[in-house]
Each structure stands twice: as structure tokens, then as C-alpha cells.
Scaffold this motif. Structure first.
Motif, PDB file in Angstrom:
ATOM      1  N   ASN A  15      11.557  44.236  29.701  1.00 22.16           N
ATOM      2  CA  ASN A  15      10.170  44.630  29.855  1.00 22.16           C
ATOM      3  C   ASN A  15       9.228  43.720  29.070  1.00 22.16           C
ATOM      4  N   GLY A  16       9.722  42.661  28.446  1.00 22.57           N
ATOM      5  CA  GLY A  16       8.854  41.648  27.871  1.00 22.57           C
ATOM      6  C   GLY A  16       8.883  41.568  26.360  1.00 22.57           C
ATOM      7  N   CYS A  17       8.230  40.509  25.862  1.00 25.01           N
ATOM      8  CA  CYS A  17       8.128  40.252  24.430  1.00 25.01           C
ATOM      9  C   CYS A  17       6.895  39.396  24.201  1.00 25.01           C
ATOM     10  N   CYS A  18       6.560  39.158  22.931  1.00 24.78           N
ATOM     11  CA  CYS A  18       5.416  38.327  22.568  1.00 24.78           C
ATOM     12  C   CYS A  18       5.823  37.344  21.488  1.00 24.78           C
ATOM     13  N   ALA A  19       5.222  36.162  21.513  1.00 24.45           N
ATOM     14  CA  ALA A  19       5.438  35.156  20.484  1.00 24.45           C
ATOM     15  C   ALA A  19       4.794  35.617  19.177  1.00 24.45           C
ATOM     16  N   PRO A  20       5.097  34.967  18.050  1.00 22.47           N
ATOM     17  CA  PRO A  20       4.447  35.325  16.787  1.00 22.47           C
ATOM     18  C   PRO A  20       2.924  35.273  16.901  1.00 22.47           C
ATOM     19  N   ASP A  21       2.235  36.021  16.016  1.00 25.20           N
ATOM     20  CA  ASP A  21       0.772  36.057  16.052  1.00 25.20           C
ATOM     21  C   ASP A  21       0.157  34.687  15.783  1.00 25.20           C
ATOM     22  N   ARG A  22       0.880  33.855  15.040  1.00 22.45           N
ATOM     23  CA  ARG A  22       0.343  32.546  14.669  1.00 22.45           C
ATOM     24  C   ARG A  22       1.436  31.503  14.883  1.00 22.45           C
ATOM     25  N   TRP A  23       1.150  30.471  15.669  1.00 20.24           N
ATOM     26  CA  TRP A  23       2.158  29.447  15.905  1.00 20.24           C
ATOM     27  C   TRP A  23       1.506  28.186  16.451  1.00 20.24           C
ATOM     28  N   SER A  24       2.258  27.103  16.328  1.00 24.70           N
ATOM     29  CA  SER A  24       1.831  25.803  16.841  1.00 24.70           C
ATOM     30  C   SER A  24       3.055  25.098  17.405  1.00 24.70           C
TER      31      SER A  24
END
Length: 219
Positions: A15-24
Motif C-alpha cells: 500500500n506504499g511508503c514515503c522517502a525520508p522527510d529530508r534528502w538529496s
């Protein structure tokens, strides 16, 4: 060891996921487009920055299309509703109204397909394949992409559907959550926003594909 191993691992469900709040990260793209049956090529390297807390993102793009080298930096300040487009050679800057919501990199709007293992032995990881489509019915863009257990993008393929004839392959690397916020500060060459300017939305395909040099100027 793979670079992605330094980031915290989260559980990826269908059902999904999210990357970290801060990244480059760096992103390498190579593409082919057919315009009236004539093939056009491009290749580009971008450095992308995202910060959820301040609702800002930036992308520094250097690319070549049909022998022409070009470069642009785009800063999106969602809280202050400003978008800055900076020519990397001349430092010329334009400012636009930008009333778009900030969006994290998440997979929950995409269709989960399957898991795949990348690499071999200790130098390997499990990736998860997703698919989605964006745009109007007569010009949709299909997007296949792989993410790691930490929901970090690894590889992707964008392709035109309907009236759009192009294929762009992407690879990501050198991920970090540690970078200087000065990347979000526009240069002094950026003028105050003129209320006569219209709302503006950057379609990254317009920048990367062949009309990018025409829209943002040769470098």
C-alpha cells in the motif's frame, strides 16, 4: 557497501511508503524522443534536494540535447508560493507565482507490481517496482520505477502514451540526508515578483526534453 544502506530502513508494504522527510540525490537521465518521426536524444545529470519541514525543493540540471549543452536551477518555495528559474551560466533569474502543494516522494498513489533483487551477495538489496500514469488522456506519461526498502528511488523509466513519443531512463545515487539549506536561497539576481507575471508550473519533462534549451536559453 551500497550507498543506500546508510539511510534508515522502513518497511515497504504494497500500500506504499514515503522517502525520508529530508534528502538529496544525483539523478542521471538518458532519453529519446520522436518529433514528426525524427529521433532526438538527450542526456542529463541533476542534483535534487527535498526538505519537507520547510516545504522547499531544488533541482540543479545540467544536460545536453542534440549537441547543445544547457543548465538550469529551479527552486520551489511552496510556503511562500514562489518559483525561481536560474540560468546556470549567466545567473539570470525569473520569479513566478507558484501555488502548488509540496509533495513528498511517496508510492501510495502508484500500483505495486513486484519485488526484485539488485546486486549479488553482501552487495545487494531488494527493490520494489511501482507504476503510475500522469497527465491527460491524450498525452499521458507512464512511469515505472524501483525503490529500496527505505523508499529511496533507484531506477526509473518514463515513456509517452497517446500522442507523446519519448522514452527516458533514470538512475539515482549518492543519497544523503545531510546538506546545506543555502541550496534553497535564490541569488541576488532574482527580482521581486511582478504581479503581472502569471502562475507558472515547471514540467520537468519540458526541461529535460528538447524544448528545454529553447525555453530556458542556451548556455
Amino acid at each position: 557497501m551500497l550507498l543506500w544502506a546508510v539511510l534508515a530502513v522502513v518497511v515497504v508494504a504494497t500500500n506504499g511508503c514515503c522517502a525520508p522527510d529530508r534528502w538529496s540525490a544525483y539523478q542521471l537521465k538518458a532519453g529519446l524522443e520522436l518529433i514528426k518521426g525524427s529521433p532526438k536524444t538527450q542526456v542529463g545529470l541533476s542534483k535534487i534536494y527535498h526538505d519537507t519541514a520547510s516545504e522547499r525543493s531544488a533541482e540543479v540540471i545540467k544536460y545536453a540535447a542534440e549537441g547543445e549543452k544547457n543548465g538550469v536551477k529551479i527552486i520551489s518555495d511552496h510556503k511562500n508560493k514562489r518559483l525561481y528559474v536560474i540560468n546556470l551560466k549567466t545567473n539570470a533569474c525569473t520569479v513566478h507565482n507558484f501555488d502548488k502543494p509540496f509533495r513528498r516522494f511517496c508510492t501510495d498513489s502508484s500500483q505495486y507490481l513486484y519485488d526484485i533483487k539488485l546486486g549479488y551477495g553482501d552487495n545487494s538489496l531488494t527493490a520494489h517496482e511501482y507504476y503510475n500514469e500522469l497527465g491527460p488522456d491524450d498525452g499521458k506519461v507512464g512511469h515505472l520505477y524501483l525503490v529500496s526498502d527505505a523508499c529511496i528511488p533507484l531506477q526509473g523509466v518514463n515513456f509517452g502514451l497517446g500522442k507523446l513519443d519519448f522514452l527516458i531512463s533514470s538512475g539515482w545515487g549518492s543519497f544523503t540526508t545531510d546538506f546545506d539549506d543555502s541550496v534553497f536561497v535564490p541569488p541576488s539576481t532574482c527580482p521581486p515578483l511582478n504581479f503581472s507575471q502569471r502562475e507558472y508550473g515547471v514540467n520537468i519533462f519540458d526541461v529535460i526534453r528538447n524544448n528545454g534549451p529553447l525555453k530556458y536559453g542556451k548556455l
